[in-house]
Write a protein that holds these residues in place. Sequence first.
Motif, PDB file in Angstrom:
ATOM      1  N   GLY A  82       0.811  -1.210   0.000  1.00  0.00           N
ATOM      2  CA  GLY A  82       0.000   0.000   0.000  1.00  0.00           C
ATOM      3  C   GLY A  82       0.847   1.263   0.000  1.00  0.00           C
ATOM      4  N   LEU A  83       1.918   1.267   0.776  1.00  0.00           N
ATOM      5  CA  LEU A  83       2.785   2.444   0.833  1.00  0.00           C
ATOM      6  C   LEU A  83       3.500   2.678  -0.497  1.00  0.00           C
ATOM      7  CD1 LEU A  83       4.327   2.039   4.405  1.00  0.00           C
ATOM      8  CD2 LEU A  83       2.666   3.757   3.666  1.00  0.00           C
ATOM      9  N   THR A  85       2.435   1.749  -3.471  1.00  0.00           N
ATOM     10  CA  THR A  85       1.430   2.198  -4.434  1.00  0.00           C
ATOM     11  C   THR A  85       1.058   3.654  -4.191  1.00  0.00           C
ATOM     12  OG1 THR A  85       0.546  -0.057  -4.526  1.00  0.00           O
ATOM     13  CG2 THR A  85      -0.829   1.692  -5.431  1.00  0.00           C
ATOM     14  N   ALA A  86       0.888   4.032  -2.925  1.00  0.00           N
ATOM     15  CA  ALA A  86       0.562   5.423  -2.599  1.00  0.00           C
ATOM     16  C   ALA A  86       1.690   6.363  -3.014  1.00  0.00           C
ATOM     17  CB  ALA A  86       0.268   5.556  -1.107  1.00  0.00           C
ATOM     18  N   PHE A  87       2.939   5.941  -2.830  1.00  0.00           N
ATOM     19  CA  PHE A  87       4.080   6.764  -3.244  1.00  0.00           C
ATOM     20  C   PHE A  87       4.081   6.958  -4.766  1.00  0.00           C
ATOM     21  CE2 PHE A  87       8.446   6.926  -4.884  1.00  0.00           C
ATOM     22  CZ  PHE A  87       8.885   8.110  -4.307  1.00  0.00           C
ATOM     23  N   CYS A  88       3.846   5.865  -5.506  1.00  0.00           N
ATOM     24  CA  CYS A  88       3.791   5.970  -6.969  1.00  0.00           C
ATOM     25  C   CYS A  88       2.660   6.896  -7.404  1.00  0.00           C
ATOM     26  CB  CYS A  88       3.622   4.584  -7.596  1.00  0.00           C
ATOM     27  SG  CYS A  88       5.075   3.528  -7.436  1.00  0.00           S
ATOM     28  N   ALA A  89       1.535   6.847  -6.693  1.00  0.00           N
ATOM     29  CA  ALA A  89       0.411   7.730  -7.011  1.00  0.00           C
ATOM     30  C   ALA A  89       0.794   9.189  -6.793  1.00  0.00           C
ATOM     31  CB  ALA A  89      -0.790   7.358  -6.139  1.00  0.00           C
ATOM     32  N   LEU A 112      -6.388   5.312  -5.447  1.00  0.00           N
ATOM     33  CA  LEU A 112      -7.430   4.469  -4.870  1.00  0.00           C
ATOM     34  C   LEU A 112      -6.861   3.160  -4.344  1.00  0.00           C
ATOM     35  CD1 LEU A 112     -10.362   3.521  -4.361  1.00  0.00           C
ATOM     36  CD2 LEU A 112     -10.349   2.678  -6.711  1.00  0.00           C
ATOM     37  N   ILE A 113      -6.070   2.460  -5.171  1.00  0.00           N
ATOM     38  CA  ILE A 113      -5.553   1.163  -4.752  1.00  0.00           C
ATOM     39  C   ILE A 113      -4.627   1.314  -3.549  1.00  0.00           C
ATOM     40  CG2 ILE A 113      -4.087  -0.780  -5.445  1.00  0.00           C
ATOM     41  CD1 ILE A 113      -5.245  -0.523  -8.254  1.00  0.00           C
ATOM     42  N   GLY A 114      -3.783   2.365  -3.542  1.00  0.00           N
ATOM     43  CA  GLY A 114      -2.931   2.598  -2.384  1.00  0.00           C
ATOM     44  C   GLY A 114      -3.744   2.798  -1.116  1.00  0.00           C
ATOM     45  N   THR A 120      -7.448  -1.582   4.124  1.00  0.00           N
ATOM     46  CA  THR A 120      -7.635  -3.014   4.357  1.00  0.00           C
ATOM     47  C   THR A 120      -6.685  -3.501   5.449  1.00  0.00           C
ATOM     48  OG1 THR A 120      -8.351  -3.359   2.078  1.00  0.00           O
ATOM     49  CG2 THR A 120      -7.557  -5.291   3.261  1.00  0.00           C
ATOM     50  N   ARG A 121      -5.463  -2.986   5.429  1.00  0.00           N
ATOM     51  CA  ARG A 121      -4.494  -3.342   6.489  1.00  0.00           C
ATOM     52  C   ARG A 121      -4.954  -2.803   7.838  1.00  0.00           C
ATOM     53  NH1 ARG A 121      -1.869  -4.239  10.238  1.00  0.00           N
ATOM     54  NH2 ARG A 121       0.370  -4.766  10.416  1.00  0.00           N
ATOM     55  N   ALA A 122      -5.421  -1.555   7.871  1.00  0.00           N
ATOM     56  CA  ALA A 122      -5.855  -0.954   9.128  1.00  0.00           C
ATOM     57  C   ALA A 122      -7.099  -1.636   9.686  1.00  0.00           C
ATOM     58  CB  ALA A 122      -6.114   0.538   8.935  1.00  0.00           C
ATOM     59  N   LEU A 123      -7.981  -2.108   8.792  1.00  0.00           N
ATOM     60  CA  LEU A 123      -9.248  -2.730   9.207  1.00  0.00           C
ATOM     61  C   LEU A 123      -9.201  -4.253   9.102  1.00  0.00           C
ATOM     62  CD1 LEU A 123     -11.668  -0.261   7.372  1.00  0.00           C
ATOM     63  CD2 LEU A 123     -11.066  -0.261   9.802  1.00  0.00           C
ATOM     64  N   ARG A 124      -8.004  -4.825   9.153  1.00  0.00           N
ATOM     65  CA  ARG A 124      -7.858  -6.255   8.878  1.00  0.00           C
ATOM     66  C   ARG A 124      -8.675  -7.121   9.840  1.00  0.00           C
ATOM     67  NH1 ARG A 124      -3.635  -4.350  11.580  1.00  0.00           N
ATOM     68  NH2 ARG A 124      -2.579  -5.562  13.218  1.00  0.00           N
TER      69      ARG A 124
END
Length: 259
Positions: A82-83, A85-89, A112-114, A120-124
């Motif tokens: 996630g991190l 992907t968020a960085f690439c975004a 969005l995907i990031g 999803t990780r936070a709400l696992r």
Amino acid sequence: MDVSTSPLPARLWQLDALRGLALLNMLVYHAMYDWVYIFGLPAPWYDITAPGCHVWQQYICWSFLLLAGFSATLSRSVLRHGLITAFCAAVLTLVTAVAMPSQAIWFGVLHLIGCALLLTRALRRPLAAVPPAAGLAVCAALFALTNQLPNGYLGFESLRLVRLPEALYAPNWFWLGLPDLGRFSSADYFPLIPWLFLFWCGYFLARLLGRERVRAASGAPPAALRPLCFAGRHTMVVYMLHQPVLYGGLLALTAVGVL
């Protein structure tokens, strides 16, 4: 998942092949977009407002998001994924805002995907407690209901159920799905609502299938599908580079008088 806690295979060639197919469609779709809407070249069959192109575009984004949600259950580190992907975004936003302000991407599919991976990780734990069939059904229903939230109403595609108050959109919470369309635009726009629900449809579908079924699908891909699988294994690299390559190629062809 639900059947076993033993490790899953690092990659499934079926997912890579489907991701590669969606990637190939995206490359052709974006090449045609650049051809028609940026370079002004003729292609009468390509019209992003026409039903055929809309279905094509929706297939591409639905595929990526369902596969991303499915793959989140296989990731060894959803947080790391996630991190990255968020960085690439964020890089994509910076580059497009500087290089092509009229085509800037403020909250596209990578954003969005990031965010979806990090949520999803936070709400696992709460997500893991939801029965997969119920989670899939609820997320599918919520995606259908909120599909047109960014356009001002509840409903799916052209089915308008409820017009929402304009005051909801005044703060311009575009990341959530409540943009002020009078002052917000993004060349690629995928807000959390409704698209997070589609991502979670993929997540719950993977859980519904169960670990044993997913494990049974592992193995080597057929030779004919290896090119698609290779592309599917390198989706992020291709996504980050495809528009500069497409734009640069068309610019070069225009400069030498081929187009």
